[in-house]
Design a protein around this motif. Sequence first.
Motif, PDB file in Angstrom:
ATOM      1  N   ALA A  92      16.976  36.944  18.043  1.00 47.13           N
ATOM      2  CA  ALA A  92      15.698  36.236  18.009  1.00 47.13           C
ATOM      3  C   ALA A  92      15.273  35.936  16.579  1.00 47.13           C
ATOM      4  N   ARG A  93      15.455  36.899  15.689  1.00 45.70           N
ATOM      5  CA  ARG A  93      14.989  36.735  14.302  1.00 45.70           C
ATOM      6  C   ARG A  93      15.797  35.692  13.551  1.00 45.70           C
ATOM      7  N   PHE A  94      17.095  35.651  13.781  1.00 40.82           N
ATOM      8  CA  PHE A  94      17.943  34.692  13.063  1.00 40.82           C
ATOM      9  C   PHE A  94      17.564  33.240  13.369  1.00 40.82           C
ATOM     10  N   LYS A  95      16.885  33.010  14.487  1.00 35.76           N
ATOM     11  CA  LYS A  95      16.515  31.651  14.867  1.00 35.76           C
ATOM     12  C   LYS A  95      15.184  31.199  14.259  1.00 35.76           C
ATOM     13  N   THR A  96      14.469  32.110  13.582  1.00 40.51           N
ATOM     14  CA  THR A  96      13.135  31.783  13.081  1.00 40.51           C
ATOM     15  C   THR A  96      13.202  31.081  11.730  1.00 40.51           C
ATOM     16  N   ASP A  97      12.181  30.272  11.436  1.00 36.20           N
ATOM     17  CA  ASP A  97      12.073  29.611  10.137  1.00 36.20           C
ATOM     18  C   ASP A  97      11.895  30.642   9.027  1.00 36.20           C
ATOM     19  N   ALA A  98      11.161  31.703   9.317  1.00 40.73           N
ATOM     20  CA  ALA A  98      10.919  32.724   8.300  1.00 40.73           C
ATOM     21  C   ALA A  98      12.233  33.339   7.829  1.00 40.73           C
ATOM     22  N   HIS A  99      13.148  33.589   8.764  1.00 43.46           N
ATOM     23  CA  HIS A  99      14.433  34.171   8.372  1.00 43.46           C
ATOM     24  C   HIS A  99      15.255  33.174   7.561  1.00 43.46           C
ATOM     25  N   ALA A 100      15.253  31.914   7.970  1.00 41.26           N
ATOM     26  CA  ALA A 100      15.999  30.898   7.225  1.00 41.26           C
ATOM     27  C   ALA A 100      15.485  30.789   5.798  1.00 41.26           C
ATOM     28  N   GLN A 101      14.180  30.864   5.639  1.00 40.73           N
ATOM     29  CA  GLN A 101      13.600  30.795   4.295  1.00 40.73           C
ATOM     30  C   GLN A 101      13.963  32.037   3.475  1.00 40.73           C
ATOM     31  N   ALA A 102      13.933  33.210   4.096  1.00 43.71           N
ATOM     32  CA  ALA A 102      14.294  34.441   3.386  1.00 43.71           C
ATOM     33  C   ALA A 102      15.748  34.397   2.946  1.00 43.71           C
ATOM     34  N   TYR A 103      16.609  33.883   3.813  1.00 38.65           N
ATOM     35  CA  TYR A 103      18.030  33.780   3.469  1.00 38.65           C
ATOM     36  C   TYR A 103      18.245  32.806   2.307  1.00 38.65           C
ATOM     37  N   ALA A 104      17.599  31.652   2.381  1.00 43.13           N
ATOM     38  CA  ALA A 104      17.759  30.664   1.315  1.00 43.13           C
ATOM     39  C   ALA A 104      17.262  31.201  -0.020  1.00 43.13           C
ATOM     40  N   ALA A 105      16.134  31.918   0.006  1.00 47.56           N
ATOM     41  CA  ALA A 105      15.584  32.470  -1.227  1.00 47.56           C
ATOM     42  C   ALA A 105      16.522  33.515  -1.821  1.00 47.56           C
TER      43      ALA A 105
END
Length: 931
Positions: free
Chosen positions: A520-533
């Motif tokens: 569930a978390r991997f699909k969130t925008d927040a996780h994508a942003q954390a990964y990119a940062a």
Amino acid sequence: MNSVTEYYSATQLRSDRWSALRDVTAQLAREAPAKISPTLRSRADELFEQLAEIEAYWAFPGMQDFDYMRRQFSHNSFAELAFAVHRVARALTTGAYRRRHIPLDQAEADDREEHDDEALLSPEMRAMTKPYFEVLIVDEVNDQQERWLKSNVHSMRRHEDSFIYEAVVVPSVEDALIAALFNHNIQAVVVRPGVTLRSRQDHPILGRFLQGIANIDHLDDLEPEDFGPALCRLLDDIRPELDAYLVTERSVEAVAGTDLGNCRRVFYNQEDFVELHLNILRGVQARYRTPFFTALTEYSKQPTGVFHAMPISRGKSITRSHWIQDMGAFYGPNIFLAETSATSGGLDSLLEPNGTIKEAQELAARAFGSKQTFFATNGTSTCNKIVVQALIKPDDIVLVDRDCHKSHHYGLVLAGAQVCYLDSYPLNEYSMYGAVPLREIKKQLLELKAVGKLDRVRMLLLTNCTFDGIVYNVERVMEECLAIKPDLIFLWDEAWFAFARFNPTYRKRTGMRAANKMRARFKTDAHAQAYAAQQELLADATDEDLLNTRLVASPQARVRVYTTQSTHKTLTSLRQGSMIHVNDSDFKGEVEQAFHEAYMTHTSTSPNYQIIASLDVGRRQVELEGFEFVQRQLEAAMAMRRAISTHPLLMKYFKVLTVADMIPEDYRESGTEMYYDPDRGWVDILDAWQNDEFVLDATRVTLAVGGTGWDGDTFKTKILMDKYGIQINKTSRNSVLFMTNIGTTRSSVAYLIEVLVEIAKSLDDLLDDASKMEKLGFERRVANLTLNYPPLPDFSRFHDAFRDDLESPEGDIRSAYYLAYDEQSCDYMDLDGTLYNALEDGQEVVSASFIIPYPPGFPILVPGQVISREILAFMRALDVNEIHGYRADLGLRVFTPEALAEVAGKRNRPLRKAVAKPKTKPKSDTKTAAE
């Protein structure tokens, strides 16, 4: 009266407070009013105050009757009060309130009470009674409205209903969470439009138990109309097995499209109590269903003519016998009536399930939070081999903790894996290992990446929790590993951890729960942003930087998680009943066919139907009362810890190993050192379970017994088992492990404490009468067990003949295993003679067998492993009765130099030259110390 801080759970506190109030009110009733002391009144008043916080969350006796008892106390009606309190305490103990109304007025009472103990009923009688549960209604109502709600719910009862239930009404989200956490009778929650956020009263007692379980501070910003859906989501997190029903005055279409957690149905302005009643019963019935067990019981009732294998089927070979009637008498007829080799009558096939077994497995998947679940009737050892064979191809690299169960090692042999062993942190003082640090796992992955082998790394295999109770931070381990290898597969051996799913704290560290959360978390925008940062921050990072950083996995990482569980070890199942749980994003497309073949390879074509039925029933139990049973299991273990840790006589000879004893400080971010402190009471463990790299499963109590002068095996066999009939599984050189389970009672704990006190007293008496030399001998034995311990060896390495290259440590364990089939390739070496001398001369000696001492029960040598001087020293210092793979009459089985040279030649690998090492004094002193 015991301090509140001595209680680990509110339910245990409640039980003891009612018992204490019964004693106090009985004394009040016996005393003349003029002779009643202020102290006695004060004790009764204090007990009422403490119970007042708790009783609002239980249907029996209910706040109306509780408040009436308080008024009796205020009006000095002590005889009537004592009678009512006695009835309540007795009904709570016997469970009578689950079967009938319990009158608290002497005029209404009868003589059934003394004969209404659930434990005294026959299994047949108990099976005929309707199961009882409670429904939590969340709505801010006044007393009159609450009575109206309960009355309407009660009026819906019908004679044909399969279950009976009572209602508990609370006003707020906070009260609902408290009720769900501490009232194990609750099976359904009805959330009505009037729900508020905060409780109307402070909870000085319950607040300590509630703290950290469910943080609701983030709900302050919600609109009141959103409190209901938010509560459904919170309930899904802490007790996912509960059914929730949301009653709303908003558009049901809009509400139904939001995340409602475990909500089964949304009602619009529901006042149709019949419909709600039917849905509540249907929801509980869905968990109560046991399709295979039901089919088996129905089959046993059918008249059949048996013309297939198994003479024992229908009991014919028993009933016609003149010599084995005792077997029939012992087991009873049903077990034989249910025996068959046919897959008819709804019994289904375990190998190709498409009926009742398939349904039972689907229900188990729901209960344990997996995508697919498979039953096994020959233990978790077979489950491990199935998963490994289904996922691993020859030459795939598998990272595995060296001290995992031996079934994994054999599974890797069968699969032809290249094995890369990981070392757990050692606990030398107690001759046991902990678990593999995350830094060690990441380091190995990065080294394999550096030599271009990361693409061959297929699986990480770890034990969670270990036999000794060390539990990983599962979600963190998987995410950080996926940050390095995005398609890595995880196999968590949870043989001893199946019960964890049914406790809100423990559940967070299970493989299936972590997999679902990550998906569930991997699909969130927040996780994508954390990964990119983080990717931007680590653009030029070194391996050391990566090792020191908490890595974030790519949103495209594949979540591929398998767990194997010994249902029979920690839940209700016949022996060898186990399950495989799957949460693999690629299972359908990549694994399903191979898994089916592996399952066919290792599963009997004649599985035991009784084991399958017990797995089905065991699943039913944990969905309906697993929360209660695991809670009581924890209570029993915590009570054991406290009793032993605070008893002055026991402290002389025994020590309960604490978190600090079993987990080094580097892996305890919270700083938690123990679960019970004699000065502070119970320590808050929730922070540790949320953040620490490793935590200790409190249900396992490791007791250091070196202070008795007996080693662990002697203490287990000669003292506990032979003398007192106490059975345990595991020992180490100077410790024994007491495992509580869902069947452990407070009486069992009390008996164990009595036994330990008796042992301690006998040691006191023995030493009082001992001569000077006897005391000196005792002191030497104690020193040997508590001070002179052999260091635990790390995994040395695979011999060069079984390695493709020297760039990374993985080895071909399969080739070594099968080479040992050739007697001409093997020889035997004596530990104290030829082997010792060979190592001193710098020769490389390679094990041809798995060498598994019990304890500790895992391989200290595997086929193809170079025997180091540290391993030899450990083996010579071992003082155990069993070493599997070692023959005392011949010695250690090793490969001959010629065999190793031949294998190396085939691999085109030159062998290292022997290098003589400095001569050291023979380590016979160590051997003598161990003896």
